[in-house]
Design a protein around this motif. Structure first.
Motif, PDB file in Angstrom:
ATOM      1  N   ASP A 121       0.819  -1.213   0.000  1.00  8.76           N
ATOM      2  CA  ASP A 121       0.000   0.000   0.000  1.00  8.76           C
ATOM      3  C   ASP A 121       0.856   1.267   0.000  1.00  8.76           C
ATOM      4  N   TYR A 122       2.142   1.141  -0.324  1.00 13.19           N
ATOM      5  CA  TYR A 122       3.037   2.290  -0.293  1.00 13.19           C
ATOM      6  C   TYR A 122       2.550   3.389  -1.230  1.00 13.19           C
ATOM      7  N   LEU A 123       2.594   4.621  -0.743  1.00 14.03           N
ATOM      8  CA  LEU A 123       2.173   5.771  -1.528  1.00 14.03           C
ATOM      9  C   LEU A 123       3.342   6.732  -1.732  1.00 14.03           C
ATOM     10  N   LEU A 124       3.543   7.143  -2.966  1.00 15.48           N
ATOM     11  CA  LEU A 124       4.537   8.163  -3.252  1.00 15.48           C
ATOM     12  C   LEU A 124       3.982   9.507  -2.803  1.00 15.48           C
ATOM     13  N   GLY A 125       4.659  10.133  -1.851  1.00 15.45           N
ATOM     14  CA  GLY A 125       4.216  11.405  -1.313  1.00 15.45           C
ATOM     15  C   GLY A 125       4.964  12.570  -1.923  1.00 15.45           C
ATOM     16  N   THR A 171      -2.492  -2.142  -3.659  1.00 13.93           N
ATOM     17  CA  THR A 171      -1.451  -1.897  -4.645  1.00 13.93           C
ATOM     18  C   THR A 171      -0.922  -0.478  -4.449  1.00 13.93           C
ATOM     19  N   PRO A 172       0.321  -0.213  -4.852  1.00 11.76           N
ATOM     20  CA  PRO A 172       0.935   1.102  -4.626  1.00 11.76           C
ATOM     21  C   PRO A 172       0.303   2.197  -5.470  1.00 11.76           C
ATOM     22  N   GLY A 173       0.568   3.446  -5.059  1.00 10.91           N
ATOM     23  CA  GLY A 173       0.059   4.580  -5.821  1.00 10.91           C
ATOM     24  C   GLY A 173       0.641   5.889  -5.322  1.00 10.91           C
ATOM     25  N   PHE A 174      -0.151   6.935  -5.404  1.00 11.36           N
ATOM     26  CA  PHE A 174       0.248   8.292  -5.039  1.00 11.36           C
ATOM     27  C   PHE A 174      -0.677   8.833  -3.945  1.00 11.36           C
ATOM     28  N   THR A 175      -0.145   9.697  -3.101  1.00  9.86           N
ATOM     29  CA  THR A 175      -1.011  10.418  -2.184  1.00  9.86           C
ATOM     30  C   THR A 175      -1.831  11.433  -2.981  1.00  9.86           C
ATOM     31  N   ALA A 176      -2.941  11.874  -2.394  1.00 11.95           N
ATOM     32  CA  ALA A 176      -3.763  12.882  -3.051  1.00 11.95           C
ATOM     33  C   ALA A 176      -2.987  14.180  -3.227  1.00 11.95           C
ATOM     34  N   GLU A 177      -2.170  14.540  -2.239  1.00  9.81           N
ATOM     35  CA  GLU A 177      -1.366  15.760  -2.314  1.00  9.81           C
ATOM     36  C   GLU A 177      -0.382  15.687  -3.469  1.00  9.81           C
ATOM     37  N   GLY A 190       1.640  13.390 -18.418  1.00  8.23           N
ATOM     38  CA  GLY A 190       0.996  12.175 -17.945  1.00  8.23           C
ATOM     39  C   GLY A 190       1.831  11.391 -16.961  1.00  8.23           C
ATOM     40  N   ILE A 191       1.189  10.352 -16.423  1.00  4.06           N
ATOM     41  CA  ILE A 191       1.786   9.441 -15.453  1.00  4.06           C
ATOM     42  C   ILE A 191       1.712   8.028 -16.016  1.00  4.06           C
ATOM     43  N   GLY A 192       2.792   7.267 -15.869  1.00  6.93           N
ATOM     44  CA  GLY A 192       2.803   5.864 -16.238  1.00  6.93           C
ATOM     45  C   GLY A 192       3.089   5.004 -15.026  1.00  6.93           C
ATOM     46  N   VAL A 193       2.344   3.901 -14.880  1.00  2.59           N
ATOM     47  CA  VAL A 193       2.475   3.016 -13.721  1.00  2.59           C
ATOM     48  C   VAL A 193       2.509   1.562 -14.171  1.00  2.59           C
ATOM     49  N   GLU A 194       2.927   0.692 -13.254  1.00  8.62           N
ATOM     50  CA  GLU A 194       2.971  -0.745 -13.534  1.00  8.62           C
ATOM     51  C   GLU A 194       1.724  -1.459 -13.053  1.00  8.62           C
ATOM     52  N   THR A 195       0.912  -0.806 -12.238  1.00 10.29           N
ATOM     53  CA  THR A 195      -0.274  -1.408 -11.648  1.00 10.29           C
ATOM     54  C   THR A 195      -1.462  -1.350 -12.609  1.00 10.29           C
ATOM     55  N   VAL A 196      -2.603  -1.919 -12.189  1.00  5.99           N
ATOM     56  CA  VAL A 196      -3.765  -2.022 -13.069  1.00  5.99           C
ATOM     57  C   VAL A 196      -4.390  -0.665 -13.369  1.00  5.99           C
ATOM     58  N   GLY A 197      -4.193   0.304 -12.484  1.00  9.05           N
ATOM     59  CA  GLY A 197      -4.690   1.651 -12.683  1.00  9.05           C
ATOM     60  C   GLY A 197      -3.704   2.653 -12.125  1.00  9.05           C
ATOM     61  N   THR A 198      -3.896   3.930 -12.446  1.00 11.31           N
ATOM     62  CA  THR A 198      -2.945   4.942 -12.001  1.00 11.31           C
ATOM     63  C   THR A 198      -3.091   5.267 -10.521  1.00 11.31           C
ATOM     64  N   ASP A 199      -4.230   4.921  -9.927  1.00 18.77           N
ATOM     65  CA  ASP A 199      -4.422   5.149  -8.496  1.00 18.77           C
ATOM     66  C   ASP A 199      -4.075   3.916  -7.680  1.00 18.77           C
ATOM     67  N   ALA A 200      -3.775   4.140  -6.407  1.00 21.84           N
ATOM     68  CA  ALA A 200      -3.521   3.045  -5.467  1.00 21.84           C
ATOM     69  C   ALA A 200      -4.766   2.179  -5.304  1.00 21.84           C
ATOM     70  N   GLY A 201      -4.555   0.943  -4.890  1.00 27.31           N
ATOM     71  CA  GLY A 201      -5.678   0.041  -4.701  1.00 27.31           C
ATOM     72  C   GLY A 201      -6.697   0.543  -3.707  1.00 27.31           C
ATOM     73  N   GLU A 207      -9.507  11.268  -0.308  1.00 25.24           N
ATOM     74  CA  GLU A 207     -10.293  12.478  -0.557  1.00 25.24           C
ATOM     75  C   GLU A 207      -9.499  13.419  -1.468  1.00 25.24           C
ATOM     76  N   PRO A 208      -9.937  13.614  -2.722  1.00 24.43           N
ATOM     77  CA  PRO A 208     -11.103  12.978  -3.335  1.00 24.43           C
ATOM     78  C   PRO A 208     -10.805  11.517  -3.685  1.00 24.43           C
ATOM     79  N   PRO A 209     -11.834  10.704  -3.887  1.00 27.59           N
ATOM     80  CA  PRO A 209     -11.584   9.321  -4.309  1.00 27.59           C
ATOM     81  C   PRO A 209     -10.818   9.287  -5.636  1.00 27.59           C
ATOM     82  N   PHE A 210      -9.912   8.341  -5.755  1.00 29.54           N
ATOM     83  CA  PHE A 210      -9.108   8.165  -6.970  1.00 29.54           C
ATOM     84  C   PHE A 210      -8.500   9.504  -7.415  1.00 29.54           C
ATOM     85  N   PRO A 211      -7.627  10.076  -6.578  1.00 27.95           N
ATOM     86  CA  PRO A 211      -7.133  11.433  -6.845  1.00 27.95           C
ATOM     87  C   PRO A 211      -6.283  11.567  -8.102  1.00 27.95           C
ATOM     88  N   VAL A 212      -5.557  10.537  -8.498  1.00 27.58           N
ATOM     89  CA  VAL A 212      -4.778  10.651  -9.733  1.00 27.58           C
ATOM     90  C   VAL A 212      -5.720  10.842 -10.916  1.00 27.58           C
TER      91      VAL A 212
END
Length: 267
Positions: A121-125, A171-177, A190-201, A207-212
């Motif tokens: 669940d690591y988030l890039l801050g 899955t990993p992602g980004f903080t909302a900030e 744009g942003i490129g990721v290895e996960t199924v979507g650009t947002d964390a699992g 807040e907001p939901p799915f901030p990426v």
């Protein structure tokens, strides 16, 4: 007067590829019926899996060609998210309207695979991102932030890739900030990721939901998901080529994503 041989950026590129000083790295996951998809909660419509339906082949009577019918959702496998994909970007570009020049640009690769191996669940801050910028320079204007998490090692296994339990995917992602900073205060496209979507699992809880999705697509920027081989790219110096289908009215598209990277700096 002696004429000088004509040189250009294109001939330099061709020479570098031919001599092997520049490599092409395929960042695209193979697309098949086994490609992982993201299950969506009701009442959302489920994403269909990729399937091929044979239309004809050389062994059919009277046929001299082989063709298939393709069944797929727009957001399956390595794919491109256009701004119109999200409610915050509903009045912006569809995938068929994206300018081609915005699909090619420099790549900044942020590697947090060691952290993600310890915490799915690591988030890039924002603090971590700014530390990367102090070391490697500002994120490139007209370029892409590519987030390496090591998650592509799971991409052949639906259960491991989604890593879900009763609390949802992990899955990993980004903080909302961080997502807001990338969308509103940097020049990346744009942003490129290895996960199924650009947002964390777990981003449905943010807040907001799915901030990426909310910030990037709402600001006319893009997302690319399910990349592979990101570990072969240097932190800076590669060029990303993102090639979705030009679907009129489309919210996204499966894409072939390539990187051009100096051979001496690749792995």
């Amino acid at each position: 007067m002696t004429s000088r041989p004509h040189t250009s950026a294109s001939t330099d590129l061709i020479t570098s590829l031919a001599e092997g000083s520049l490599r092409v790295v395929d960042l695209t996951a193979p697309l098949s019926s086994g490609t992982p998809i993201l299950p969506l909660p009701e009442p959302m419509h489920p994403i269909p899996r990729f399937e091929l339906e044979r239309l004809n082949d050389w062994d059919d009577p009277g046929e001299i060609s082989f063709q298939n019918h393709i069944h797929t959702g727009e957001h399956v496998g390595t794919h491109f998210d256009a701004p119109v994909h999200w409610s915050s970007g509903r009045d912006l570009e569809d995938v068929g309207s994206v300018p081609a020049a915005r699909l090619v640009g420099p790549a900044a690769v942020v590697d947090k695979s060691a952290e993600c191996a310890k915490d799915p669940d690591y988030l890039l801050g924002l603090d971590e991102l700014k530390a990367w910028e102090r070391e490697h320079g500002a994120l490139p204007e007209g370029g892409w932030l590519v987030y390496r998490t090591g998650w592509d090692a799971r991409s052949d296994d639906q259960a491991a890739f989604l890593n879900a339990d009763d609390n949802g995917p992990h899955t990993p992602g980004f903080t909302a900030e961080c997502a807001r900073y990338l969308a509103e205060e940097t020049g990346i496209v744009g942003i490129g990721v290895e996960t199924v979507g650009t947002d964390a699992g777990q981003a449905f809880r943010f807040e907001p939901p799915f901030p990426v999705h909310h910030f990037m697509l709402g600001n006319g920027k893009y997302g690319v998901t399910q990349l592979r081989n990101v570990g072969e790219l240097p932190p800076v110096g590669a060029v990303l080529v993102v090639a979705p289908l030009r679907i009129v009215g489309g919210s996204g598209s499966p894409a072939r994503v390539l990187a051009l990277t100096p051979a001496a700096e690749g792995k």
